[in-house]
Design an enzyme around this catalytic site. Structure first.
Site, mmCIF file in Angstrom:
data_model
loop_
_atom_site.group_PDB
_atom_site.id
_atom_site.type_symbol
_atom_site.label_atom_id
_atom_site.label_comp_id
_atom_site.label_asym_id
_atom_site.label_seq_id
_atom_site.Cartn_x
_atom_site.Cartn_y
_atom_site.Cartn_z
ATOM 1 C CD GLU A 51 -4.286 2.921 -5.442
ATOM 2 O OE1 GLU A 51 -4.200 4.132 -5.566
ATOM 3 O OE2 GLU A 51 -3.808 2.325 -4.457
ATOM 4 C CG ASN A 94 -3.379 4.232 1.166
ATOM 5 O OD1 ASN A 94 -4.445 4.257 1.784
ATOM 6 N ND2 ASN A 94 -2.743 3.112 0.898
ATOM 7 C CG HIS A 146 -3.072 -1.067 -3.068
ATOM 8 N ND1 HIS A 146 -3.306 0.247 -2.751
ATOM 9 C CD2 HIS A 146 -3.166 -1.749 -1.897
ATOM 10 C CE1 HIS A 146 -3.541 0.351 -1.454
ATOM 11 N NE2 HIS A 146 -3.453 -0.845 -0.917
ATOM 12 C CB SER A 194 -0.935 -0.001 1.211
ATOM 13 O OG SER A 194 -0.240 -0.372 2.367
#
Ligand code: CAA
Length: 283
Positions: free
Chosen positions: A152, A190, A140, A119
């Site tokens: 992702e 994120n 991800h 991540s």
């Protein structure tokens, strides 16, 4: 290139979820752990999830049996030697990931694609541990993997278009939506999520509103399924802290600096749902 057999290194929360969606999509899967105890725990959680699907009428019993028949657990890295794609979901430590990819690089055919479920760690740095940087990328997934529809796909400077296309097609075959993102700190999700969580924590510290009201505001005012504190507890505060720190380390932008209270909670062992206490308490 056609993906038939998928290797998944790590059978924790993320690895087991990824293994589950892969066997459900019809892939042959080999999943590894560092010892039998962790392996059995991960495989049991896959079985429990599939059992729930059967009980809820979402899956036929014979389909569950067939899916589990496509799953092989191992503690031996050599069992990955004939995989077309290997997704690593091991501990979020760059040195561990590089060690694993370097070992896989030696035993897998040239064509095997290596993906990381990281991540926050750099894909190109992981790729540098191999002799196939064009076939290394990020995939991800999001927690809980069987439910969350996004992947992702993170491409480094060196990832080839062919690798991106093959991995994107693979992701879609799992029933996921794939967004393509450059290898940059926090990738995309994120990068957006971290400042929201930090602002929520700062708002709580400053007495702007209660934790419950901040969560309710985000849930009902923005229509997020969970407020930031509930979500942080689900992700794990150690993971949130690690992601924030990794983005801050690279960017030095204050909005990514983890609030001191978050670090204190991590040091206290209040990691969220998994330890029974985070921002909230869990029975
Ligand atoms: N595994 C499999 N299925 C699960 C599950 C799990 N761990 N948790 C919930 N589900 C399923 C349930 O079985 C249920 O299915 P049915 O309705 O068909 O029975 C469905 O999901 C909804 O669950 P619940 O009714 O129990 O609860 P809910 O409606 O509150 O949904 C949730 C739970 C799906 C977790 C929802 O609250 C949600 O989407 N929350 C946000 C999660 C999120 O943002 N995740 C991303 C975290 S960030 C990340 O992972 C990446 C990173 O880098 C940190």
């Amino acid at each position: 290139m056609e993906i038939k057999k998928v290797g998944i290194a790590g059978c924790g929360l993320m690895g087991s979820g990824i293994a589950q969606v892969c066997i459900q999509a019809g892939y042959q899967v080999v999943v590894s752990e560092i010892n039998d105890e962790l392996l059995n725990k991960g495989i049991d959680s896959i079985k429990a999830n599939l059992d729930r699907n059967v009980q809820k009428g979402r899956m036929k019993e014979e389909d569950e049996k067939a899916a589990l028949g496509r799953l092989k657990g191992t503690t031996e890295i050599r069992d990955f030697a004939d995989c077309d794609l290997i997704i690593e979901a091991v501990i979020e430590l760059m040195e561990e990931k590089k060690k694993l990819l370097s070992a896989l690089d030696k035993i897998c055919p040239e064509s095997t694609i290596f993906a990381s479920n990281t991540s926050s760690l750099s894909i190109i740095e992981m790729a540098s541990a191999t002799n196939r940087p064009d076939r290394v990328l990020g995939l991800h997934f999001f927690n809980p993997v069987p439910v969350m529809r996004l992947i992702e796909l993170v491409h480094s400077l060196a990832t080839s278009d062919e690798t991106v296309n093959t991995a994107a097609e693979f992701g879609r075959s799992l029933g996921k939506e794939v967004v393509i993102v450059k290898d940059s700190p926090g990738f995309l999700v994120n990068l957006l999520l971290t400042p929201l969580m930090h602002e929520a924590m700062k708002a709580l510290e400053s007495g702007l509103a209660t934790m419950e009201d901040i969560d309710t505001a985000v849930r009902l005012g923005l229509n997020h399924p969970m407020g930031p504190f509930t979500l942080a507890d689900l992700i794990g505060l150690d993971t949130v802290y690690r992601i924030s720190s990794a983005i801050y380390e690279e960017t030095k932008e204050s909005r990514f600096a983890p609030p001191p209270r978050l670090k204190q909670m991590v040091l206290a062992g209040w990691l969220g749902r998994k330890t029974g206490k985070g921002f909230y308490e869990y029975k």
